[in-house]
Design an enzyme around this catalytic site. Structure first.
Site, PDB file in Angstrom:
ATOM      1  N   ASN A  89       0.908  -1.305   0.110  1.00 39.66           N
ATOM      2  CA  ASN A  89      -0.107  -0.108  -0.230  1.00 39.66           C
ATOM      3  C   ASN A  89       0.930   1.180  -0.079  1.00 39.66           C
ATOM      4  O   ASN A  89       0.300   2.352  -0.398  1.00 39.66           O
ATOM      5  CB  ASN A  89      -0.985  -0.049   1.066  1.00 39.66           C
ATOM      6  CG  ASN A  89      -1.353   1.305   1.632  1.00 39.66           C
ATOM      7  OD1 ASN A  89      -2.367   1.705   0.887  1.00 39.66           O
ATOM      8  ND2 ASN A  89      -0.975   2.039   2.559  1.00 39.66           N
ATOM      9  N   SER A 141      -4.209   2.780  -8.646  1.00 39.69           N
ATOM     10  CA  SER A 141      -4.795   3.860  -8.727  1.00 39.69           C
ATOM     11  C   SER A 141      -5.832   4.041  -9.423  1.00 39.69           C
ATOM     12  O   SER A 141      -5.419   3.194 -10.723  1.00 39.69           O
ATOM     13  CB  SER A 141      -3.914   5.023  -8.459  1.00 39.69           C
ATOM     14  OG  SER A 141      -4.507   6.202  -9.019  1.00 39.69           O
ATOM     15  N   TYR A 154       3.474   9.282 -11.829  1.00 43.67           N
ATOM     16  CA  TYR A 154       2.634   8.356 -10.910  1.00 43.67           C
ATOM     17  C   TYR A 154       1.518   7.534 -11.511  1.00 43.67           C
ATOM     18  O   TYR A 154       1.475   6.410 -11.109  1.00 43.67           O
ATOM     19  CB  TYR A 154       1.764   9.474  -9.931  1.00 43.67           C
ATOM     20  CG  TYR A 154       0.828   8.753  -8.960  1.00 43.67           C
ATOM     21  CD1 TYR A 154       1.083   8.374  -7.669  1.00 43.67           C
ATOM     22  CD2 TYR A 154      -0.493   8.558  -9.053  1.00 43.67           C
ATOM     23  CE1 TYR A 154       0.269   7.631  -6.712  1.00 43.67           C
ATOM     24  CE2 TYR A 154      -1.376   8.123  -8.329  1.00 43.67           C
ATOM     25  CZ  TYR A 154      -0.599   7.507  -7.158  1.00 43.67           C
ATOM     26  OH  TYR A 154      -1.769   7.145  -6.186  1.00 43.67           O
ATOM     27  N   LYS A 158       1.967   3.342 -11.301  1.00 44.79           N
ATOM     28  CA  LYS A 158       0.733   2.514 -10.730  1.00 44.79           C
ATOM     29  C   LYS A 158       0.201   1.593 -11.956  1.00 44.79           C
ATOM     30  O   LYS A 158      -0.513   0.564 -11.541  1.00 44.79           O
ATOM     31  CB  LYS A 158      -0.547   3.538 -10.172  1.00 44.79           C
ATOM     32  CG  LYS A 158      -0.092   4.258  -8.942  1.00 44.79           C
ATOM     33  CD  LYS A 158       0.009   3.297  -7.885  1.00 44.79           C
ATOM     34  CE  LYS A 158      -0.026   4.275  -6.592  1.00 44.79           C
ATOM     35  NZ  LYS A 158       0.316   3.070  -5.310  1.00 44.79           N
TER      36      LYS A 158
HETATM   37  P1  NAD Z   1      -1.266   8.568   2.870  1.00 44.64           P
HETATM   38  O1  NAD Z   1      -0.298   9.721   2.428  1.00 44.64           O
HETATM   39  O2  NAD Z   1      -2.282   8.926   3.763  1.00 44.64           O
HETATM   40  O3  NAD Z   1      -0.441   7.325   3.388  1.00 44.64           O
HETATM   41  C1  NAD Z   1       0.616   6.818   2.653  1.00 44.64           C
HETATM   42  C2  NAD Z   1       1.528   6.038   3.752  1.00 44.64           C
HETATM   43  O4  NAD Z   1       2.697   5.509   3.078  1.00 44.64           O
HETATM   44  C3  NAD Z   1       2.060   6.961   4.946  1.00 44.64           C
HETATM   45  O5  NAD Z   1       2.029   6.355   6.259  1.00 44.64           O
HETATM   46  C4  NAD Z   1       3.492   7.125   4.477  1.00 44.64           C
HETATM   47  O6  NAD Z   1       4.473   7.255   5.604  1.00 44.64           O
HETATM   48  C5  NAD Z   1       3.814   5.757   3.831  1.00 44.64           C
HETATM   49  N1  NAD Z   1       4.724   5.787   3.023  1.00 44.64           N
HETATM   50  C6  NAD Z   1       5.126   6.810   1.997  1.00 44.64           C
HETATM   51  N2  NAD Z   1       6.497   6.425   1.360  1.00 44.64           N
HETATM   52  C7  NAD Z   1       6.647   5.318   1.814  1.00 44.64           C
HETATM   53  C8  NAD Z   1       8.015   4.369   1.746  1.00 44.64           C
HETATM   54  N3  NAD Z   1       9.097   4.874   0.879  1.00 44.64           N
HETATM   55  N4  NAD Z   1       8.096   3.329   2.593  1.00 44.64           N
HETATM   56  C9  NAD Z   1       7.391   2.987   3.419  1.00 44.64           C
HETATM   57  N5  NAD Z   1       6.200   3.768   3.578  1.00 44.64           N
HETATM   58  C10 NAD Z   1       5.947   4.678   2.853  1.00 44.64           C
HETATM   59  O7  NAD Z   1      -2.141   8.035   1.436  1.00 44.64           O
HETATM   60  P2  NAD Z   1      -3.195   7.138   0.980  1.00 44.64           P
HETATM   61  O8  NAD Z   1      -4.203   7.908   0.483  1.00 44.64           O
HETATM   62  O9  NAD Z   1      -3.345   6.312   2.283  1.00 44.64           O
HETATM   63  O10 NAD Z   1      -2.684   6.348   0.080  1.00 44.64           O
HETATM   64  C11 NAD Z   1      -2.287   4.695   0.090  1.00 44.64           C
HETATM   65  C12 NAD Z   1      -2.060   4.210  -1.072  1.00 44.64           C
HETATM   66  O11 NAD Z   1      -3.355   4.399  -1.954  1.00 44.64           O
HETATM   67  C13 NAD Z   1      -0.932   4.648  -1.950  1.00 44.64           C
HETATM   68  O12 NAD Z   1      -0.289   3.819  -2.529  1.00 44.64           O
HETATM   69  C14 NAD Z   1      -1.897   5.673  -2.995  1.00 44.64           C
HETATM   70  O13 NAD Z   1      -1.019   5.984  -4.028  1.00 44.64           O
HETATM   71  C15 NAD Z   1      -3.004   4.946  -3.233  1.00 44.64           C
HETATM   72  N6  NAD Z   1      -4.092   5.560  -3.608  1.00 44.64           N
HETATM   73  C16 NAD Z   1      -4.704   6.654  -2.800  1.00 44.64           C
HETATM   74  C17 NAD Z   1      -5.794   7.434  -3.346  1.00 44.64           C
HETATM   75  C18 NAD Z   1      -6.752   8.413  -2.416  1.00 44.64           C
HETATM   76  O14 NAD Z   1      -7.739   8.972  -2.995  1.00 44.64           O
HETATM   77  N7  NAD Z   1      -6.529   8.443  -1.218  1.00 44.64           N
HETATM   78  C19 NAD Z   1      -6.226   7.157  -4.825  1.00 44.64           C
HETATM   79  C20 NAD Z   1      -5.505   6.170  -5.459  1.00 44.64           C
HETATM   80  C21 NAD Z   1      -4.337   5.602  -5.184  1.00 44.64           C
END
Ligand code: NAD
Length: 251
Positions: A89, A141, A154, A158
């Protein structure tokens, strides 16, 4: 299988990863939280153990660093036993005009979103193969369906995760391991709010919610619930799939 399973959730310190760690733990899985933000990982592990479920944080682990990943997975294995569930994730977003993307920035976005998934998956697969059972969920994503302006790096990373998922599913299906991807769409997390603040989202989170068929933004729990299903025994005939969770934004 009656004994507790061990899962690794990367990026479990925030947002979707945090909700997933909670959801898997409340379903009887022992969760190892790996996050580059060690303090956030520790806090989530404490939240879970206070609720009476099992989770351990393993310090600060950067998934884009193979040596850190291998050391952390070995530590998880030695502490909690074989890792049979992996949720890749951890991710980072960036908004940049394509012509401004430097090699370093491109490499960083690839390193976390794609290489991190590669390293973690290689590190846990031996446990799954030995057990003849495993579940991997890669968080990609919804931008992989639609594209997204100013996110070429990005979306490319993804989209590669989607391809990786499909190819892994074919190679490891015969070993009892399923591999699926959830491409979240518009989930209200710190990442989404940072994107809103940056002005690159094309409107506020609330405006987007009103244009979403189910008329709300996603909650981290929406993704966590789908994840819990995909890692269950019941989902054993589902592999190589793109399991959309997006309120109907992409159909
Ligand atoms: P967020 O930023 O709230 O959480 C991401 C977490 O990943 C954080 O705790 C961060 O410290 C950790 N992280 C970042 N880089 C890291 C690394 N190099 N090693 C280990 N940990 C790391 O983001 P989120 O929205 O919860 O996103 C989670 C996943 O969902 C991501 O892969 C993101 O791309 C994907 N995503 C989210 C959305 C959305 O709408 N929120 C949409 C599409 C995809």
């Amino acid at each position: 299988m009656s004994q507790r399973r061990t899962a690794i959730v990367t990026g479990g310190g925030s947002g979707i990863g945090r909700a997933t760690a909670h959801r898997l733990a409340s379903g009887g899985i022992t969760v190892a939280i790996l996050d580059v933000n060690g303090e956030a990982a520790e806090n989530v592990a404490k939240e879970i153990t206070h609720q009476g479920d099992e989770a351990i944080a393993f310090g600060s682990v950067d998934v884009s660093d193979r040596a850190q990943v291998n050391a952390a997975v070995e530590q998880v294995h030695n502490t909690l036993g074989p890792v049979l569930v992996l949720v890749n994730n951890a991710g980072v977003t960036e908004f940049d005009r394509f012509l401004n993307i430097s090699d370093d920035l491109w490499d960083r976005v690839m390193a976390v979103n794609l290489n991190g998934t590669f390293y973690c998956t290689q590190a846990v697969l031996p446990d799954m193969i030995a057990a003849k059972w495993g579940r991997i969920v890669n968080i990609s994503s919804s931008s992989t369906y639609s594209g997204q302006p100013f996110m070429t790096h990005y979306v490319a990373a993804k989209s590669a995760v989607v391809g990786l998922t499909k190819a892994l599913a074919l190679e490891f299906g015969p070993k009892g391991v399923t591999v699926n991807t959830i491409p979240p769409g518009f989930v209200d997390t710190p990442m989404l709010r940072r994107a809103e603040k940056s002005g690159f989202l094309g409107g506020s989170v609330d405006e987007h919610a009103q244009r979403t068929p189910v008329r709300r933004s996603g909650r981290p729990e929406d993704i966590a619930n789908a994840c819990a299903f995909l890692v269950s025994d019941e989902a054993g005939y589902i592999t190589g799939q793109i399991f959309g969770v997006n309120g109907g934004r992409n159909t």
